[in-house]
Design an enzyme around this catalytic site. Structure first.
Site, mmCIF file in Angstrom:
data_model
loop_
_atom_site.group_PDB
_atom_site.id
_atom_site.type_symbol
_atom_site.label_atom_id
_atom_site.label_comp_id
_atom_site.label_asym_id
_atom_site.label_seq_id
_atom_site.Cartn_x
_atom_site.Cartn_y
_atom_site.Cartn_z
ATOM 1 N N GLY A 17 0.261 -0.776 0.193
ATOM 2 C CA GLY A 17 0.488 0.096 0.113
ATOM 3 C C GLY A 17 0.985 1.077 -0.044
ATOM 4 C CD1 TRP A 49 -10.186 0.824 -2.227
ATOM 5 C CD2 TRP A 49 -11.383 -0.313 -0.885
ATOM 6 N NE1 TRP A 49 -9.890 -1.431 -2.566
ATOM 7 C CE2 TRP A 49 -10.634 -1.628 -1.233
ATOM 8 C CE3 TRP A 49 -12.244 -0.193 0.122
ATOM 9 C CZ2 TRP A 49 -11.419 -2.828 -1.443
ATOM 10 C CZ3 TRP A 49 -12.772 -1.558 1.020
ATOM 11 C CH2 TRP A 49 -12.692 -2.465 -0.704
ATOM 12 C CB ALA A 50 -6.651 6.621 0.587
ATOM 13 N N GLY A 52 -10.849 11.167 0.540
ATOM 14 C CA GLY A 52 -9.849 12.508 1.045
ATOM 15 C C GLY A 52 -8.618 12.716 0.676
ATOM 16 C CD GLU A 118 -10.752 14.724 4.575
ATOM 17 O OE1 GLU A 118 -10.650 13.606 5.463
ATOM 18 O OE2 GLU A 118 -9.984 14.585 3.497
ATOM 19 C CG HIS A 229 -15.381 7.281 7.633
ATOM 20 N ND1 HIS A 229 -16.924 8.204 7.593
ATOM 21 C CD2 HIS A 229 -14.261 8.012 7.344
ATOM 22 C CE1 HIS A 229 -16.088 8.860 7.174
ATOM 23 N NE2 HIS A 229 -15.220 8.981 6.933
ATOM 24 N NE ARG A 270 -12.792 10.699 9.851
ATOM 25 C CZ ARG A 270 -11.681 10.136 8.758
ATOM 26 N NH1 ARG A 270 -11.056 9.397 9.309
ATOM 27 N NH2 ARG A 270 -11.880 10.571 7.875
ATOM 28 C CG HIS A 327 -12.067 4.375 7.845
ATOM 29 N ND1 HIS A 327 -12.315 4.143 7.145
ATOM 30 C CD2 HIS A 327 -11.334 5.849 8.159
ATOM 31 C CE1 HIS A 327 -11.426 5.151 6.362
ATOM 32 N NE2 HIS A 327 -11.111 6.142 6.877
ATOM 33 N NE ARG A 362 -7.835 8.058 10.810
ATOM 34 C CZ ARG A 362 -7.882 8.306 9.531
ATOM 35 N NH1 ARG A 362 -6.915 9.018 7.860
ATOM 36 N NH2 ARG A 362 -9.504 7.834 9.305
ATOM 37 C CB SER A 367 -4.132 7.505 7.806
ATOM 38 O OG SER A 367 -5.190 8.093 7.589
ATOM 39 C CG LEU A 368 -3.424 8.011 2.484
ATOM 40 C CD1 LEU A 368 -4.305 9.276 1.317
ATOM 41 C CD2 LEU A 368 -2.839 7.140 1.652
HETATM 42 C C1 LIG Z 1 -12.198 3.688 2.110
HETATM 43 C C2 LIG Z 1 -11.202 4.440 2.553
HETATM 44 C C3 LIG Z 1 -10.763 5.770 2.589
HETATM 45 C C4 LIG Z 1 -10.004 6.027 3.232
HETATM 46 N N1 LIG Z 1 -9.296 7.707 3.133
HETATM 47 C C5 LIG Z 1 -8.249 8.106 2.982
HETATM 48 C C6 LIG Z 1 -7.854 9.337 3.497
HETATM 49 O O1 LIG Z 1 -8.591 10.099 2.679
HETATM 50 N N2 LIG Z 1 -6.545 9.847 3.816
HETATM 51 C C7 LIG Z 1 -5.753 9.302 4.654
HETATM 52 O O2 LIG Z 1 -5.094 9.793 5.024
HETATM 53 N N3 LIG Z 1 -5.819 7.925 4.712
HETATM 54 C C8 LIG Z 1 -7.729 7.490 4.711
HETATM 55 N N4 LIG Z 1 -7.702 6.140 5.058
HETATM 56 C C9 LIG Z 1 -7.134 5.547 5.584
HETATM 57 C C10 LIG Z 1 -5.833 5.383 4.346
HETATM 58 O O3 LIG Z 1 -5.879 4.336 3.601
HETATM 59 C C11 LIG Z 1 -4.841 3.843 5.394
HETATM 60 O O4 LIG Z 1 -4.102 4.313 6.639
HETATM 61 C C12 LIG Z 1 -3.151 3.789 4.975
HETATM 62 O O5 LIG Z 1 -3.970 3.572 3.632
HETATM 63 C C13 LIG Z 1 -3.013 2.252 5.032
HETATM 64 O O6 LIG Z 1 -1.662 2.383 3.336
HETATM 65 P P1 LIG Z 1 -1.113 1.069 4.684
HETATM 66 O O7 LIG Z 1 0.419 1.053 3.120
HETATM 67 O O8 LIG Z 1 -0.444 1.274 5.775
HETATM 68 O O9 LIG Z 1 -1.932 -0.403 4.850
HETATM 69 P P2 LIG Z 1 -2.593 -0.950 2.485
HETATM 70 O O10 LIG Z 1 -2.808 0.193 1.349
HETATM 71 O O11 LIG Z 1 -4.095 -1.270 4.119
HETATM 72 O O12 LIG Z 1 -1.787 -1.625 2.247
HETATM 73 C C14 LIG Z 1 -1.396 -2.869 3.228
HETATM 74 C C15 LIG Z 1 -0.877 -4.019 2.382
HETATM 75 O O13 LIG Z 1 -0.510 -4.988 2.686
HETATM 76 C C16 LIG Z 1 -1.118 -6.176 2.342
HETATM 77 N N5 LIG Z 1 -1.152 -7.124 3.199
HETATM 78 C C17 LIG Z 1 -2.016 -7.857 4.327
HETATM 79 N N6 LIG Z 1 -1.108 -8.669 4.575
HETATM 80 C C18 LIG Z 1 -0.302 -9.459 3.730
HETATM 81 C C19 LIG Z 1 0.658 -10.288 4.294
HETATM 82 N N7 LIG Z 1 0.228 -11.040 4.998
HETATM 83 N N8 LIG Z 1 2.206 -10.552 3.398
HETATM 84 C C20 LIG Z 1 1.994 -10.035 2.668
HETATM 85 N N9 LIG Z 1 1.377 -8.880 1.656
HETATM 86 C C21 LIG Z 1 0.826 -7.947 3.054
HETATM 87 C C22 LIG Z 1 -2.111 -5.904 1.385
HETATM 88 O O14 LIG Z 1 -2.391 -6.626 0.542
HETATM 89 C C23 LIG Z 1 -1.592 -4.416 0.843
HETATM 90 O O15 LIG Z 1 -0.750 -4.178 -0.412
HETATM 91 C C24 LIG Z 1 -8.919 6.006 3.733
HETATM 92 C C25 LIG Z 1 -9.049 4.390 4.436
HETATM 93 C C26 LIG Z 1 -10.358 3.896 3.797
HETATM 94 C C27 LIG Z 1 -10.646 2.267 3.824
#
Ligand SMILES: Cc1cc2nc3c(=O)[nH]c(=O)nc-3n(C[C@H](O)[C@H](O)[C@H](O)COP(=O)(O)OP(=O)(O)OC[C@H]3O[C@@H](n4cnc5c(N)ncnc54)[C@H](O)[C@@H]3O)c2cc1C
Length: 483
Positions: A17, A49-50, A52, A118, A229, A270, A327, A362, A367-368
């Protein structure tokens, strides 16, 4: 079982991600070889999916100090000051770095970055790309870069276990009979909100990274703080849990109870808005409240409007049925300000990590920013790790069982917007290890604060200000103050 094929890399990154991609790219920029392991296609990450955007104090009338104040206010007395200070100071540079990496953020008619508002932010400070398609645009750009970078090897498979040797993490075991041996292993496997049955998250966000880290001996913290959320679509087939970004309320969309009246200030943080909706649903017996976005320019949020229209809803003419959904996991793997966990060789960044930055609640779009600010820091720190000592062959993997539907229902029932001792005690016997740890932290916190609301302890206990529930090997939470 044949021995896994070994791959050597300076840094192993688990998850692709925002946090994983950015950490991998930053490490590669510093000359590291990287193995980037991803269990799912890109479209299955929360980052993709983010909607905002990314919070950073970039406006002329804004400052990191004001961003810090809003972050701490939202965090309800539990924000770790040093982590929040780091985030607000370094987020503007992270946005500029993303631009250099090729991300085009939306601009206003003068060519300046367009900044959204926001909940909980006192200033417009959320940069976005393609309106509400921010995550998609950023992830696409970063993954294209990662694929083009020779020193990054992408492994499309699930990480099944950490490879430990003499109390140090020396790599990771991968589903397809491979093992990566590395100086540093960074867990960027996302959050845990899909452990709850009603969620805005992709199905893979069940906290697998946190379980792997805990099994290896790392401490987790703040697991009782799961953000709900306020506005996820409900009652619409195939769209259950679809999130309608807070930025739409930032542009003036309003919330209405079954009587058509407004009942909450829509841009409060929130936790407050989600609880006000929860109370309204309890009081009236309704299944949803209505989000009125009829006066909002549909061009500002094209992918939200399209998703709603595809489900037969016309946001220009009718109210959208919404209710809270699980969320964002504020808790996770305890890290310092450089992504280091409590065991050598293991790092965590993004939603898997708990820097303490988000406290009990949060602030939207922090978070991004966290993924990028702390991803860059972890990448730098990882390169200071010594090479792993020559070790024996990797052990056979012991995969983490995914949670069943019963666990998810139990999480919603017992660790939902309102909790009680009896419900949490039942959850403490759940078959899933993370469900049990959430229950343990939520039982230990005998107060209500931010996203954690106890029916039996409705007040905030000032004696717990700044204290985080930390769970190590014995799974009994201990309250600790962090600086
Ligand atoms: C609908 C939605 C909207 C959002 N909007 C916002 C926003 O506008 N602004 C903001 O700041 N935050 C937003 N958030 C929160 C934010 O998107 C997340 O906190 C952030 O993207 C998390 O990023 P990450 O890289 O930690 O995890 P993720 O983006 O979830 O990525 C996790 C990765 O880990 C992989 N993975 C998991 N388990 C394993 C495993 N065992 N082995 C190998 N790979 C694995 C998954 O396949 C994926 O590739 C939103 C969240 C959602 C659900």
């Amino acid at each position: 079982v044949p021995a896994p094929t070994r791959i050597d890399a300076d840094v192993a990154v688990i998850g692709a991600g925002g946090a994983g991609l950015y950490t991998a790219l930053a490490a590669a920029e510093h000359g590291a070889t990287v193995a980037l392991i991803s269990a799912t296609p890109l479209a299955q990450t929360a980052s993709y999916w983010a909607q905002g955007g990314i919070a950073a104090a970039l406006a002329h009338d804004d400052s990191p100090q004001e961003h810090l104040r809003d972050t701490e206010q939202a965090g309800r007395g539990l924000t770790r000051h040093s982590a929040a200070q780091t985030l607000v100071t370094e987020a503007p540079e992270a946005v500029r770095h993303l631009e250099r990496l090729g991300v085009h953020f939306d601009a206003d008619r003068h060519g300046n970055l367009a900044l959204g508002l926001e909940g909980g932010h006192s200033k417009r400070r959320v940069v976005h790309a393609g309106g509400s398609a921010t995550g998609r645009r950023v992830v696409r750009e970063l993954s294209a870069r990662a694929v083009e970078t020779d020193s990054i090897t992408v492994i499309e498979a699930k990480a099944t276990d950490l490879w430990c040797h003499e109390h140090k993490v020396v790599g990771v075991l991968v589903e397809t009979g491979r093992a990566v041996r590395s100086r540093a292993t960074v867990i960027t496997a996302g959050g845990a909100a899909a452990l709850w049955s009603r969620t805005t998250n992709p199905p893979g966000s069940t906290g697998a990274g946190m379980v792997l880290a805990h099994r290896a001996g790392a401490e987790l913290a703040d697991l009782e703080f799961l953000q709900f959320h306020p506005t996820a679509v409900t009652g619409i087939p195939r769209r259950e849990g679809f999130l309608v970004t807070e930025a739409i309320r930032g542009e003036g969309a309003t919330l209405h109870g079954p009587d058509g009246e407004r009942f909450v200030e829509e841009l409060k943080p929130r936790d407050e808005v989600a609880l006000a909706i929860h109370a309204k649903l309890k009081e009236t017996g309704a299944t949803h409240v209505g989000l009125d976005m009829r006066r909002i320019d549909p061009g500002l949020f094209p992918n939200v409007v399209k998703a709603l229209s595809d489900s037969g809803l016309d946001p220009a003419k009718e109210l959208i049925p919404v209710a809270p959904a699980a969320h964002y996991m504020m808790g996770g793997i305890v890290t310092d300000l450089h992504g280091r966990s409590t065991i050598p060789g293991l790092y965590a960044v993004g939603e898997s990590a708990c820097t303490g930055l988000h406290g009990a609640n949060r602030l939207a779009s922090n978070s991004l920013s966290e993924c990028f600010v702390f991803g860059a820091r972890a990448a730098r720190a990882a390169l200071d790790e010594p090479p792993p000592a020559p070790t024996a062959e990797p052990p056979p993997p012991d995969p983490v069982e995914p949670p069943g539907e019963q666990t998810k229902d139990a999480m919603w029932r017992h660790a939902g917007l309102e909790r009680s001792q009896e419900g949490l005690e039942e959850l403490a016997h759940d078959p899933h290890p993370l469900a049990r740890l959430v229950a343990a932290c939520a039982l230990a916190r005998r107060e209500s604060r931010g996203a954690h609301r106890r029916r039996d302890f409705p007040d905030c206990d000032p004696g717990l200000d700044g204290y985080h529930a930390v769970v190590g090997g014995n799974a009994t939470p201990e309250f600790r103050a962090w600086t």
